[in-house]
Write a protein that holds these residues in place. Structure first.
Motif, PDB file in Angstrom:
ATOM      1  N   LEU A 169      -5.202  18.807-102.265  1.00  0.00           N
ATOM      2  CA  LEU A 169      -6.587  18.418-102.019  1.00  0.00           C
ATOM      3  C   LEU A 169      -6.727  17.821-100.636  1.00  0.00           C
ATOM      4  O   LEU A 169      -5.746  17.453 -99.994  1.00  0.00           O
ATOM      5  CB  LEU A 169      -7.093  17.457-103.099  1.00  0.00           C
ATOM      6  CG  LEU A 169      -6.209  16.271-103.498  1.00  0.00           C
ATOM      7  CD1 LEU A 169      -6.341  15.158-102.493  1.00  0.00           C
ATOM      8  CD2 LEU A 169      -6.624  15.783-104.882  1.00  0.00           C
ATOM      9  N   PRO A 207      -8.633  12.477-101.623  1.00  0.00           N
ATOM     10  CA  PRO A 207      -8.723  12.070-103.030  1.00  0.00           C
ATOM     11  C   PRO A 207     -10.123  11.545-103.347  1.00  0.00           C
ATOM     12  O   PRO A 207     -10.815  11.017-102.477  1.00  0.00           O
ATOM     13  CB  PRO A 207      -7.684  10.958-103.153  1.00  0.00           C
ATOM     14  CG  PRO A 207      -6.763  11.161-102.000  1.00  0.00           C
ATOM     15  CD  PRO A 207      -7.593  11.743-100.906  1.00  0.00           C
ATOM     16  N   LEU A 208     -10.487  11.698-104.591  1.00  0.00           N
ATOM     17  CA  LEU A 208     -11.741  11.122-105.046  1.00  0.00           C
ATOM     18  C   LEU A 208     -11.616   9.597-105.061  1.00  0.00           C
ATOM     19  O   LEU A 208     -10.512   9.059-105.200  1.00  0.00           O
ATOM     20  CB  LEU A 208     -12.054  11.612-106.461  1.00  0.00           C
ATOM     21  CG  LEU A 208     -12.418  13.086-106.566  1.00  0.00           C
ATOM     22  CD1 LEU A 208     -12.194  13.587-107.982  1.00  0.00           C
ATOM     23  CD2 LEU A 208     -13.858  13.295-106.141  1.00  0.00           C
ATOM     24  N   GLU A 233      -9.648   8.449-107.789  1.00  0.00           N
ATOM     25  CA  GLU A 233      -8.202   8.642-107.681  1.00  0.00           C
ATOM     26  C   GLU A 233      -7.568   7.611-106.749  1.00  0.00           C
ATOM     27  O   GLU A 233      -6.372   7.368-106.796  1.00  0.00           O
ATOM     28  CB  GLU A 233      -7.902  10.058-107.169  1.00  0.00           C
ATOM     29  CG  GLU A 233      -8.297  11.134-108.172  1.00  0.00           C
ATOM     30  CD  GLU A 233      -8.325  12.531-107.576  1.00  0.00           C
ATOM     31  OE1 GLU A 233      -8.088  13.492-108.333  1.00  0.00           O
ATOM     32  OE2 GLU A 233      -8.606  12.668-106.364  1.00  0.00           O
ATOM     33  N   ALA A 247     -15.830  28.450-109.428  1.00  0.00           N
ATOM     34  CA  ALA A 247     -16.677  27.273-109.623  1.00  0.00           C
ATOM     35  C   ALA A 247     -17.751  27.558-110.672  1.00  0.00           C
ATOM     36  O   ALA A 247     -18.082  26.686-111.481  1.00  0.00           O
ATOM     37  CB  ALA A 247     -17.327  26.860-108.301  1.00  0.00           C
ATOM     38  N   PRO A 258     -17.276  25.781-114.855  1.00  0.00           N
ATOM     39  CA  PRO A 258     -17.921  24.650-114.174  1.00  0.00           C
ATOM     40  C   PRO A 258     -17.197  23.326-114.438  1.00  0.00           C
ATOM     41  O   PRO A 258     -16.961  22.943-115.581  1.00  0.00           O
ATOM     42  CB  PRO A 258     -19.328  24.618-114.800  1.00  0.00           C
ATOM     43  CG  PRO A 258     -19.515  25.947-115.441  1.00  0.00           C
ATOM     44  CD  PRO A 258     -18.152  26.388-115.857  1.00  0.00           C
ATOM     45  N   ARG A 259     -16.822  22.665-113.379  1.00  0.00           N
ATOM     46  CA  ARG A 259     -16.231  21.319-113.451  1.00  0.00           C
ATOM     47  C   ARG A 259     -17.091  20.448-112.558  1.00  0.00           C
ATOM     48  O   ARG A 259     -17.022  20.529-111.339  1.00  0.00           O
ATOM     49  CB  ARG A 259     -14.781  21.350-112.977  1.00  0.00           C
ATOM     50  CG  ARG A 259     -13.862  22.122-113.944  1.00  0.00           C
ATOM     51  CD  ARG A 259     -12.466  22.266-113.382  1.00  0.00           C
ATOM     52  NE  ARG A 259     -12.468  23.068-112.174  1.00  0.00           N
ATOM     53  CZ  ARG A 259     -11.456  23.093-111.298  1.00  0.00           C
ATOM     54  NH1 ARG A 259     -10.390  22.362-111.497  1.00  0.00           N
ATOM     55  NH2 ARG A 259     -11.534  23.851-110.227  1.00  0.00           N
ATOM     56  N   LEU A 260     -17.950  19.646-113.175  1.00  0.00           N
ATOM     57  CA  LEU A 260     -19.022  18.990-112.440  1.00  0.00           C
ATOM     58  C   LEU A 260     -18.843  17.480-112.337  1.00  0.00           C
ATOM     59  O   LEU A 260     -19.763  16.773-111.946  1.00  0.00           O
ATOM     60  CB  LEU A 260     -20.369  19.306-113.109  1.00  0.00           C
ATOM     61  CG  LEU A 260     -20.626  20.795-113.382  1.00  0.00           C
ATOM     62  CD1 LEU A 260     -21.947  20.980-114.121  1.00  0.00           C
ATOM     63  CD2 LEU A 260     -20.653  21.592-112.082  1.00  0.00           C
ATOM     64  N   SER A 261     -17.673  17.005-112.703  1.00  0.00           N
ATOM     65  CA  SER A 261     -17.414  15.567-112.608  1.00  0.00           C
ATOM     66  C   SER A 261     -15.911  15.365-112.569  1.00  0.00           C
ATOM     67  O   SER A 261     -15.151  16.263-112.957  1.00  0.00           O
ATOM     68  CB  SER A 261     -17.987  14.840-113.831  1.00  0.00           C
ATOM     69  OG  SER A 261     -17.345  15.306-115.009  1.00  0.00           O
ATOM     70  N   TRP A 262     -15.483  14.163-112.151  1.00  0.00           N
ATOM     71  CA  TRP A 262     -14.028  13.924-112.154  1.00  0.00           C
ATOM     72  C   TRP A 262     -13.510  13.881-113.578  1.00  0.00           C
ATOM     73  O   TRP A 262     -12.347  14.188-113.821  1.00  0.00           O
ATOM     74  CB  TRP A 262     -13.653  12.713-111.331  1.00  0.00           C
ATOM     75  CG  TRP A 262     -14.238  11.372-111.714  1.00  0.00           C
ATOM     76  CD1 TRP A 262     -14.200  10.777-112.939  1.00  0.00           C
ATOM     77  CD2 TRP A 262     -14.920  10.451-110.844  1.00  0.00           C
ATOM     78  NE1 TRP A 262     -14.805   9.547-112.885  1.00  0.00           N
ATOM     79  CE2 TRP A 262     -15.251   9.308-111.618  1.00  0.00           C
ATOM     80  CE3 TRP A 262     -15.252  10.483-109.492  1.00  0.00           C
ATOM     81  CZ2 TRP A 262     -15.923   8.215-111.078  1.00  0.00           C
ATOM     82  CZ3 TRP A 262     -15.910   9.386-108.961  1.00  0.00           C
ATOM     83  CH2 TRP A 262     -16.246   8.267-109.750  1.00  0.00           C
ATOM     84  N   GLN A 263     -14.374  13.543-114.536  1.00  0.00           N
ATOM     85  CA  GLN A 263     -13.955  13.573-115.936  1.00  0.00           C
ATOM     86  C   GLN A 263     -13.583  15.000-116.340  1.00  0.00           C
ATOM     87  O   GLN A 263     -12.641  15.213-117.101  1.00  0.00           O
ATOM     88  CB  GLN A 263     -15.084  13.063-116.837  1.00  0.00           C
ATOM     89  CG  GLN A 263     -15.416  11.577-116.654  1.00  0.00           C
ATOM     90  CD  GLN A 263     -16.431  11.316-115.537  1.00  0.00           C
ATOM     91  OE1 GLN A 263     -16.690  12.180-114.701  1.00  0.00           O
ATOM     92  NE2 GLN A 263     -16.988  10.123-115.514  1.00  0.00           N
ATOM     93  N   LEU A 293     -12.395  17.285-114.420  1.00  0.00           N
ATOM     94  CA  LEU A 293     -11.155  17.727-113.785  1.00  0.00           C
ATOM     95  C   LEU A 293      -9.972  17.430-114.688  1.00  0.00           C
ATOM     96  O   LEU A 293      -9.005  18.180-114.745  1.00  0.00           O
ATOM     97  CB  LEU A 293     -10.950  17.003-112.445  1.00  0.00           C
ATOM     98  CG  LEU A 293     -11.925  17.326-111.334  1.00  0.00           C
ATOM     99  CD1 LEU A 293     -11.610  16.497-110.109  1.00  0.00           C
ATOM    100  CD2 LEU A 293     -11.884  18.811-110.996  1.00  0.00           C
ATOM    101  N   GLN A 343     -18.370  16.155-101.802  1.00  0.00           N
ATOM    102  CA  GLN A 343     -17.495  15.266-102.574  1.00  0.00           C
ATOM    103  C   GLN A 343     -18.247  13.986-102.956  1.00  0.00           C
ATOM    104  O   GLN A 343     -18.131  13.501-104.085  1.00  0.00           O
ATOM    105  CB  GLN A 343     -16.227  14.933-101.780  1.00  0.00           C
ATOM    106  CG  GLN A 343     -15.293  14.024-102.576  1.00  0.00           C
ATOM    107  CD  GLN A 343     -13.910  13.881-101.951  1.00  0.00           C
ATOM    108  OE1 GLN A 343     -13.441  14.755-101.227  1.00  0.00           O
ATOM    109  NE2 GLN A 343     -13.239  12.774-102.249  1.00  0.00           N
ATOM    110  N   GLU A 386     -18.913  12.735-106.696  1.00  0.00           N
ATOM    111  CA  GLU A 386     -18.593  11.385-107.168  1.00  0.00           C
ATOM    112  C   GLU A 386     -19.821  10.714-107.784  1.00  0.00           C
ATOM    113  O   GLU A 386     -19.717  10.024-108.803  1.00  0.00           O
ATOM    114  CB  GLU A 386     -18.032  10.554-106.002  1.00  0.00           C
ATOM    115  CG  GLU A 386     -16.660  11.056-105.559  1.00  0.00           C
ATOM    116  CD  GLU A 386     -16.134  10.418-104.274  1.00  0.00           C
ATOM    117  OE1 GLU A 386     -14.942  10.592-103.981  1.00  0.00           O
ATOM    118  OE2 GLU A 386     -16.913   9.749-103.565  1.00  0.00           O
ATOM    119  N   SER A 398     -20.307  12.100-111.171  1.00  0.00           N
ATOM    120  CA  SER A 398     -19.276  11.575-112.067  1.00  0.00           C
ATOM    121  C   SER A 398     -19.606  10.162-112.522  1.00  0.00           C
ATOM    122  O   SER A 398     -19.372   9.795-113.673  1.00  0.00           O
ATOM    123  CB  SER A 398     -17.913  11.571-111.361  1.00  0.00           C
ATOM    124  OG  SER A 398     -17.590  12.863-110.879  1.00  0.00           O
TER     125      SER A 398
END
Lengths: 127, 542, 447
Positions: B84, B87-88, B91, B528, B532-537, B539, C116, C120, C123
């Motif tokens: 990556l 990081p988010l 993270e 994508a 669909p992965r739309l949040s860190w949850q 992931l 990003q 966030e 999220s």
């Protein structure tokens, strides 16, 4: 670029194909159609038992940047739906005439197939 | 997101510039000569009058004159891993807090809250690094057609940040005379600029302005007991027009463009009738062409009892040269984040004030601002459509709009449009791609021809500039819709043209592999959308 | 410097010198700038707007002079728009031009930073609500509620056209909802409230199988924390109606997770984090269940990978949106409030979960304390509703509310008049320091 147009199928101008065997028909979209759409990401299909009317839309195919209605080549009752397309819409790109089939339909009126395009006529249309 | 009480990634030093929007380090790999659009080099060319298009074009276009340059890149802190770029926040630093001993009974509270917990220095670094992976108007040319990405004057930010502007919307009118006075003056300015009799500032965006305008049209017809069910829209119009008409409950009648890219009068006559509530039109249209028959168009629509709606997206072409009100339009919206230089903010906020003719003023949203004996007040227009925004719209954006208009005045506004049109014409002249329709104004639509326009756009990123809008309008094959705005110098237009022309000379394979220089390489859109992965949850789920 | 090298053209932000302009005109084969305009004589504008050009300094002075007419009041105001302290670092970072002057992320390879940040933001809303899908903003709470109503019509399996909303609802919100529901032929009906909260038995009588959505708020527009959200949710679901909850991000840090009480959609205004008062400038939250993903209005940021196999972000499921689906789009929204969302995410991260929970708890205790102090004043009863409150509460005054508002304004304070003898008071950390003076002034005007 020339696209596969199998000789054993019939076609609609709107790029659907139909494979008729007795009173059963299998329906999908053509290689040309999937190429125009690009990477297919979502397919919305009717449920088993739904009634189709020839010429009317029965579902939606979405790529990244386009949405396209899908039209019924023949009227009839849906007897099977390709559930794999739910999780693997890319099958429409990879194998439009095979694993990318959409519906199986019990044909209501076989005479309707006479109005469909022959492979040659469809080939002329897309060239 | 990990439910542990705290998680932090370990960091390490690295000389790394891949993380800037355009920062491949030159020593990572040989830098292709055609990438060298460095300002010093092209500046020299321009000063010598030796623009590359004066001479036979080399097969492989290059501006590299062999001048060796010392590159300087900053050392950068990075704590990413190989999979990556950054990081988010979750993270980097995350924490779960149990809700205990709160002033509320337990059955009214949640059990816990898990969110990022960076210290301020980490926070500052996180967002600074994110900003470095983002391209804005101040980063370089931004010729995105239909979007008017012009320079956003810094001082307007200071104006919007004033403490006496930071007020609550529910204060009595007598205590907000300054704000009301400014709104009243902005209503007046916009009315003059558009040739409209009354203007509401409430719509918070262009699409909200369209919705306001179409609701006004509906209220007008209802008021006249005239039931109408259709809105007519040219096929080349902005998608918002169609969506707005549908949202307001109208059937959409799509109008095919004529061969010259303008409204086809015969098709219009056929489409318009007793059911027509309105025709939505932008002028100049999305090809940059002025609808020369606009008065005739207005007559056709008005004779059928419909209203003429002006989509203000392209108003930057016409400031001081032509006004929608004078062309016969009854309702219009202004895109202040386009025409009046308020920043786009990564997608918003904007503002979409709506202007109307006198007879439609009674339908404007509630409330409207008027002056009474030197004081200003809110009032509800007699047959108001009600509200479009919960309060008064995007006030800070309106402040910036006021500041911009006041700064430029008549002379500046006229000049802005003149230079926007000049820049578009000059740029079009310098690029190799064919521009099939003209005469255009503030924007033009080139065709990438045999190339895929979207791929060509990705390749332009490698040349350090933002690409045009692609594949739209569809009337032009592989469209490159290009709007340089007045903000570019001749020199930057020359560089921009060089980027266009370099792409025009590149192979399909080079286009398909692009981009290689921005922070991220070509992003897989299909994955994508398919997963669909739309949040860190989300992931963590995969 | 000769004239031809000067940048002093009409617009200070159009940088072409006279010499460059001449060279460019020459390159395009035009005699002058006017000849570039293809505008028929009959519609050409040859007048003046009558707007004077000012210097930057003069413009700022003029705005200062105009806004100087705003009274300097301590605002004990809320009802959907709140002031919280925004740290300098938010202003500083959000003002970076790479964020502020960027466009919608249609070229994601050069917009990873903003994408990003929005990912966030989404999220964070997922964590706050317990629902799966947050979009990256609507205009404000009112328009988000309007979108929720139209969503309910699209996703509900049986037909229904009634949208039930609480009797106590901000008028601005009700009016926006009314516009959004007009096109799709939905009707908006208020249901009763008792002592500040939903009258569940009355709602039960009113709801039916033709109800498309039930909307409830916590905190309500009067600052009351709703106590029976789960019962309202159950009612909605018994009739296959969507259950939509209105809240705000600070309250959600403390209150029950909407997902745990059956919410299908959560809307609200999130600008209370990150922006402070700005005359109603908002940030619409829109969060819903994954099963409604394809009917969500507005932009969504998703994770993917790039050609280097690294995690990357992009706008996704764009086929829902107007630029692709046109009249069949889920909404007409294009420009949104992305930059406001960026600020909200920054502010939330700056506070962290400890700071957010503490702020939310302060919103409960400050309102409780201030209500208690006002209740001690002769001629005032506060709070009117014997409930838990968040930030704000109603007070009943013997004096007419309009007189209280006017008299307090004269003393430098602002409160809401809600009804003839009802005022509403909101307190946050930004007004906490003025509370003593406020109570003293209230004591005087309540006599």
């Amino acid at each position: 670029m020339s696209f596969d147009v199998p000789d054993d199928l019939r076609y609609l101008e709107s790029h659907e194909w139909v494979r008729v065997a007795g009173d059963t028909a299998e329906i999908g979209i053509t290689a040309f159609a999937q190429d125009e759409l690009g990477d297919v990401v979502f397919v919305e299909l009717p449920e088993e038992g739904a009634e189709l009317t020839a010429g009317e839309d029965f579902g939606v195919v979405e790529s990244i940047k386009a949405v396209s209605d899908v039209y019924a080549p023949v009227s009839g009752t849906v007897t099977a739906v390709n559930d794999r397309l739910r999780d693997e819409p890319e099958l429409l790109n990879e194998d439009p005439f095979g694993d990318g089939w959409m519906l199986e339909v019990e044909v209501a009126d076989e005479s309707e197939t006479a109005d469909l395009l022959s492979p040659d006529a469809y080939r002329d249309q897309i060239e | 997101m990990p439910q542990t009480s705290s998680s932090r990634r370990s960091g390490r030093w690295r000389n790394d510039t891949r993380r800037t929007a355009f920062g491949e380090t030159p020593w990572d790999k040989p830098r292709p000569t055609s990438f060298t659009l460095d300002s010093g080099v092209s500046l020299r060319l321009v000063l010598l009058g030796e623009t590359p298009w004066d001479k036979p074009r080399p097969t492989s276009f290059t501006l590299d004159t062999g001048v060796s340059r010392v590159k300087y890149d900053q050392a950068r802190w990075t704590d990413d891993s190989d999979d990556l770029y950054e990081p988010l926040l979750s993270e980097k630093a995350s924490k779960t807090v149990d809700i205990e001993d709160s002033p509320l009974p337990d059955d009214l509270t949640r059990d816990s809250l898990s969110l990022p917990d960076p210290a301020e220095p980490e926070l500052a670094r996180h967002y600074t690094r994110l900003s470095q992976m983002n391209y804005g108007v101040e980063s370089g040319p931004f010729p995105l057609g239909s979007c008017t990405m012009k320079y956003n004057p810094s001082f307007t930010e200071d104006v919007a940040a004033r403490a006496d502007a930071a007020i609550h919307p529910d204060r009595p009118d007598s205590t907000v005379q300054g704000t009301l006075a400014l709104c009243h003056r902005l209503q007046d300015y916009l009315g003059r600029i558009g040739g409209m009799d009354a203007v509401t500032l409430q719509p918070p965006a262009g699409a909200a302005g369209e919705f306001t305008g179409i609701q006004i049209a509906k209220a007008y017809h209802d008021h006249n007991d005239d039931e109408r069910s259709e809105v007519v829209i040219p096929d080349s119009a902005h998608g918002t027009n169609f969506a707005t008409a549908a949202m307001a409950g109208y059937e959409v009648v799509e109008l095919p463009s004529g061969d010259d890219g303008r409204v086809d009068i015969e098709a219009l006559e056929a489409a318009v009738g007793d059911d027509t509530a309105a025709l939505m039109l932008t002028n100049p249209n999305t090809l940059g062409l002025f609808e020369r028959d606009i008065e005739h168009i207005a007559d056709i629509v008005h004779d059928a009892g419909g209203l003429l709606y002006y989509d203000g997206a392209n108003l930057n072409a016409l400031l001081g040269r032509a006004r929608p009100g004078d062309m016969g339009f009854d309702v219009m919206h202004y895109n202040v984040h386009k025409t009046f230089a308020t920043p786009h903010g990564g997608g918003g906020p904007g503002a979409g004030p709506v202007g109307v003719r006198e007879e439609l003023a009674q339908f404007l949203p509630n409330p409207h601002v008027r002056e009474r004996g030197g004081n200003y007040e809110h009032y509800e227009p007699d047959h108001s459509i009600g509200k479009i925004h919960g309060f008064y719209g995007n006030w800070p954006v309106l402040l910036k709009t006021f500041a911009y208009i006041a700064r430029l005045g008549d002379e500046g506004l006229r000049d802005a449009s003149a230079k926007a049109v000049l820049n578009a014409n000059y740029l079009a002249e310098q690029i190799e791609y064919e521009v099939p329709f003209g005469p255009f104004h503030h924007e033009f639509v080139a065709s990438a021809g045999e190339q895929d326009a979207a791929d060509a756009a990705k390749r332009m990123l490698d040349y350090g500039v933002h690409p045009p809008t692609t594949k739209w309008p569809e009337i032009v094959d592989e469209a490159l819709m290009t709007e340089p705005t007045e903000g570019e110098t001749k020199r930057s237009l020359d560089q921009l043209a060089a980027a266009f022309n370099a792409v025009a000379g590149d192979s399909d394979a080079e286009l398909a592999d692009a981009p290689s220089r921005p922070a991220a390489k070509r992003i897989d859109q299909a994955t994508a959308a398919r997963n669909p992965r739309l949040s860190w949850q989300a992931l963590d789920d995969t | 410097m000769s004239d031809s090298d000067s940048h002093a053209t009409g617009s200070p932000y159009a940088p072409q010198t006279a010499a460059e302009t001449a060279a460019m005109l020459d390159a395009v084969g035009a005699d002058d700038l006017e000849s570039l305009f293809d505008v028929p004589e009959s519609v050409a504008f040859d007048g003046e707007f009558g707007i004077d050009t000012r210097s930057e300094r003069a413009t700022r002075r003029e705005v200062a002079r105009l806004l100087g007419r705003n009274a300097d009041l301590s605002e004990f105001l809320g009802r959907g728009h709140y002031d919280h302290y925004v740290p300098s670092v938010v202003d500083d970072l959000a003002s970076r031009s790479e964020f502020l002057t960027s466009y919608t992320q249609y070229q994601p390879e050069v917009a990873q930073g903003f994408l990003q940040a929005l990912f966030e933001f989404q999220s964070m809303l997922v964590e706050l609500t317990g629902l799966d899908v947050a979009n990256c903003s609507m205009y404000d709470d009112a328009t988000a509620l309007g979108e929720a109503a139209t969503l309910s019509q699209r996703v509900r399996s049986v037909s229904g056209d009634r949208i039930l909303v609480p009797e106590h609802l901000r008028e601005g919100k009700r009016a926006v909802l009314s516009n959004y529901t007009e096109g799709p032929d939905l009707t908006v009906e208020p249901y009763p409230m008792t002592d500040g909260v939903v009258d569940v038995p009355a709602l039960s009588d009113q709801i039916g199988d033709d109800t498309a959505m039930v909307y409830a708020e916590s905190p309500t527009v009067r600052g009351v924390i709703e106590e029976r959200l789960d019962a309202i949710g159950d009612l909605a679901h018994e009739h296959e109606a969507l259950f939509c909850i209105g809240s705000d991000p600070i309250a959600l840090c403390l209150l029950e997770r909407p997902a745990d009480v059956g919410a299908d959609v959560v809307v609200g205004d999130a600008a209370s984090l990150g922006t402070g008062t700005a005359y109603g400038f908002g940030l619409g939250m829109f969060v819903t269940r994954e099963e409604y993903l394809r009917q969500v209005p507005g932009r969504l940021v998703g994770a993917s990978e790039d050609a280097a196999d690294r995690r990357a972000y992009t706008l996704t499921l764009q086929t829902r949106e107007q630029h692709i689906r046109k009249e069949r789009a889920t909404s007409n929204i294009c420009t949104n409030q992305a930059w406001v969302a960026l600020r909200t995410a920054m502010h939330a991260a700056w506070l962290g979960p400890d700071g957010l929970v503490e702020l939310a708890e302060d919103c409960v205790t400050r309102a409780r304390d201030l209500a208690g102090r006002l209740d001690d004043i002769v001629g005032v009863k506060a709070p009117v509703h014997g409930r838990h409150h968040f930030r704000e509460f109603l007070a009943r005054t013997d004096q007419p509310a309009s007189a209280i508002v006017a008299d307090l304004a004269a003393e430098g304070f602002a409160v809401h008049a809600v009804d003839d003898h009802l005022v509403q008071v909101c307190v946050t950390e930004t007004t906490a320091d003025a509370t003593d003076e406020f109570v003293a002034a209230f004591r005087e005007v309540a006599k």
